[in-house]
Design a protein around this motif. Structure first.
Motif, mmCIF file in Angstrom:
data_model
loop_
_atom_site.group_PDB
_atom_site.id
_atom_site.type_symbol
_atom_site.label_atom_id
_atom_site.label_comp_id
_atom_site.label_asym_id
_atom_site.label_seq_id
_atom_site.Cartn_x
_atom_site.Cartn_y
_atom_site.Cartn_z
ATOM 1 N N GLY A 143 0.814 -1.355 0.125
ATOM 2 C CA GLY A 143 -0.019 -0.153 0.149
ATOM 3 C C GLY A 143 0.645 1.359 -0.020
ATOM 4 N N HIS A 144 0.370 2.274 -0.634
ATOM 5 C CA HIS A 144 1.132 3.606 -0.788
ATOM 6 C C HIS A 144 -0.063 4.615 -1.217
ATOM 7 N N ARG A 145 0.338 5.907 -0.443
ATOM 8 C CA ARG A 145 -0.724 6.977 -0.565
ATOM 9 C C ARG A 145 -0.614 7.520 -2.090
ATOM 10 N N ILE A 146 0.456 7.464 -2.731
ATOM 11 C CA ILE A 146 0.577 8.249 -3.998
ATOM 12 C C ILE A 146 1.082 7.047 -5.104
ATOM 13 N N LYS A 147 1.565 5.944 -4.739
ATOM 14 C CA LYS A 147 2.246 5.022 -5.961
ATOM 15 C C LYS A 147 1.008 4.110 -6.107
ATOM 16 N N ARG A 148 0.814 3.704 -7.313
ATOM 17 C CA ARG A 148 -0.177 2.743 -7.843
ATOM 18 C C ARG A 148 0.266 1.467 -8.806
ATOM 19 N N GLY A 149 -0.618 0.834 -9.059
ATOM 20 C CA GLY A 149 -0.257 -0.305 -9.955
ATOM 21 C C GLY A 149 0.346 0.326 -11.356
ATOM 22 N N ASP A 150 -0.153 1.369 -11.946
ATOM 23 C CA ASP A 150 0.477 1.892 -12.838
ATOM 24 C C ASP A 150 1.207 3.055 -12.702
ATOM 25 N N VAL A 179 2.285 -11.809 -3.694
ATOM 26 C CA VAL A 179 1.301 -11.077 -2.864
ATOM 27 C C VAL A 179 0.864 -9.789 -3.373
ATOM 28 N N GLU A 180 1.777 -9.138 -4.001
ATOM 29 C CA GLU A 180 1.469 -7.765 -4.554
ATOM 30 C C GLU A 180 0.588 -8.073 -5.822
ATOM 31 N N THR A 181 0.909 -9.002 -6.484
ATOM 32 C CA THR A 181 -0.150 -9.223 -7.826
ATOM 33 C C THR A 181 -1.466 -9.406 -7.288
ATOM 34 N N TYR A 182 -1.748 -10.315 -6.223
ATOM 35 C CA TYR A 182 -3.179 -10.614 -5.550
ATOM 36 C C TYR A 182 -3.546 -9.148 -5.246
ATOM 37 N N THR A 183 -2.790 -8.504 -4.373
ATOM 38 C CA THR A 183 -3.419 -7.303 -3.831
ATOM 39 C C THR A 183 -3.605 -6.194 -4.973
ATOM 40 N N LEU A 184 -2.967 -6.093 -5.879
ATOM 41 C CA LEU A 184 -3.155 -5.179 -6.836
ATOM 42 C C LEU A 184 -4.464 -5.571 -7.472
ATOM 43 N N SER A 185 -4.889 -6.914 -7.682
ATOM 44 C CA SER A 185 -5.964 -7.265 -8.185
ATOM 45 C C SER A 185 -7.399 -6.849 -7.525
ATOM 46 N N SER A 187 -7.070 -3.771 -5.433
ATOM 47 C CA SER A 187 -7.017 -2.452 -5.638
ATOM 48 C C SER A 187 -5.838 -1.850 -5.999
ATOM 49 N N ASN A 188 -5.944 -0.770 -6.821
ATOM 50 C CA ASN A 188 -4.760 -0.320 -7.528
ATOM 51 C C ASN A 188 -3.657 0.358 -6.910
ATOM 52 N N ASN A 189 -3.959 0.655 -5.499
ATOM 53 C CA ASN A 189 -2.985 1.317 -4.539
ATOM 54 C C ASN A 189 -2.164 0.474 -3.778
ATOM 55 N N LEU A 190 -2.626 -1.077 -3.996
ATOM 56 C CA LEU A 190 -2.018 -1.990 -3.019
ATOM 57 C C LEU A 190 -0.831 -2.490 -3.812
ATOM 58 N N VAL A 191 0.223 -1.484 -3.957
ATOM 59 C CA VAL A 191 1.581 -1.978 -4.453
ATOM 60 C C VAL A 191 2.445 -2.387 -3.458
ATOM 61 N N LEU A 192 3.639 -3.326 -3.659
ATOM 62 C CA LEU A 192 4.579 -3.546 -2.764
ATOM 63 C C LEU A 192 5.315 -2.274 -2.489
#
Ligand code: ACO
Ligand code: LMR
Length: 264
Positions: A143-150, A179-185, A187-192
């Motif tokens: 998770g991150h406040r400003i970083k996203r999957g894209d 884990v990140e691949t799953y969390t990104l599926s 929500s887009n903010n749930l990056v490593l």
């Protein structure tokens, strides 16, 4: 035999009694003459041993990458406000450091704890993340406040690239990526995030370097050494922010009324 008065302190990492100080038994002259870097000094004073070059280089990369992340993050904000209140360097620094914790910069140890436990118990990312959700615990390192999957965190990519090239094994990091691949599926903010990247990669460093016993690794994880990397690194930036505010002669900060919702 010799009778020795009981001591009040036991210390094992450094010794200043001889002609020159020693870090974990290594004299200062060797440290300088052999061109040791700050990663080597951290290895000696925190882990009480010399680590291979790729490990000390990794430690130094962590320090450089986490040294600062702009004026808007919790730590820098506190430091800036404190410096603008006319406080001294140490006060401004610790004011920022005090924000480091489970949400900001201080999730490295917990990320290592949870990723290690889940990987060692062969949990699939789905089982791990959903079990955490049931317990009502946010996955540390995700998770991150400003970083996203894209809009990935470049720091994470740099750490991963270095480790993939130099580490004998990156199994914990690869698990964190799954884990990140799953969390990104979900929500887009749930990056490593950078805490999760350092936490998982440090597990790979500890277990893959052959320099630590299983018991030592468990102790390092249990005591929680790894947040120290962020604390140390971010101190560099926080000191910089203090000097910046003083140099700019910034006045006392007062938050604007318009940015507060006054309500009953
Ligand atoms: N695990 C599972 N779900 C999460 C996570 C997570 N790590 N983070 C966010 N979510 C989900 C939750 O459903 C959350 O809803 P909730 O408030 O009901 O729990 C939802 O996303 C919304 O989250 P946001 O409020 O938009 O997330 P926010 O931007 O406030 O939080 C933060 C960012 C604090 C980093 C968060 O993701 C988190 O707590 N992560 C774990 C701690 C961590 O790794 N911190 C280090 C960040 S990197 C750094 O500081 C250098
Ligand atoms: C940081 O390094 O301070 C961050 O990742 C936190 C943030 O919100 O940018």
């Amino acid at each position: 035999g010799k009778v020795r008065a009981p001591t009040h302190i036991i210390s094992t990492i450094s010794d200043d009694r001889g002609e020159e100080p020693c870090y974990a038994g290594v004299p200062m002259s060797s440290i300088i003459e052999q061109g040791y870097g700050v990663g080597d000094v951290i290895s000696l004073l925190w882990f009480k041993r010399s680590l291979p070059r790729y490990c000390t280089q990794f430690i130094e990369i962590c320090i450089m990458l986490c040294a600062d992340h702009g004026p808007c993050v919790s730590g820098a904000h506190n430091t800036i406000v404190t410096a603008r209140a006319g406080k001294d360097l140490v006060s401004s620094l610790v004011s920022g450091l005090l924000t480091i914790g489970p949400r900001f910069g201080g999730a490295i140890d917990d990320a290592a704890r949870y990723f290690k436990d889940a990987y060692d118990r062969n949990l699939t990312p789905y089982e791990f993340v959903e079990a955490m959700k049931k317990k009502g615990i946010r996955v540390p390192g995700i998770g991150h406040r400003i970083k996203r999957g894209d809009n990935r965190d470049k720091r994470v990519e740099l750490l991963q690239k270095f480790a993939r090239t130099h580490f004998p094994s990156v199994k914990y990091m690869e698990y964190a990526v799954q884990v990140e691949t799953y969390t990104l599926s979900k929500s887009n903010n749930l990056v490593l995030n950078v805490d999760g990247a350092i936490g998982s990669l440090f597990l790979d460093l500890l277990s893959g370097s052959g320099m630590f016993t299983k018991q030592e690794i468990d102790e390092i994880i249990e005591i929680g050494y790894l947040n120290g990397l962020f604390v140390l690194a971010r101190s560099i930036g926080l000191i910089g922010h203090t000097f910046d505010q003083k140099r700019l002669k910034q006045p006392l900060y007062r938050h604007p009324w318009e940015d507060v919702l006054y309500t009953k």
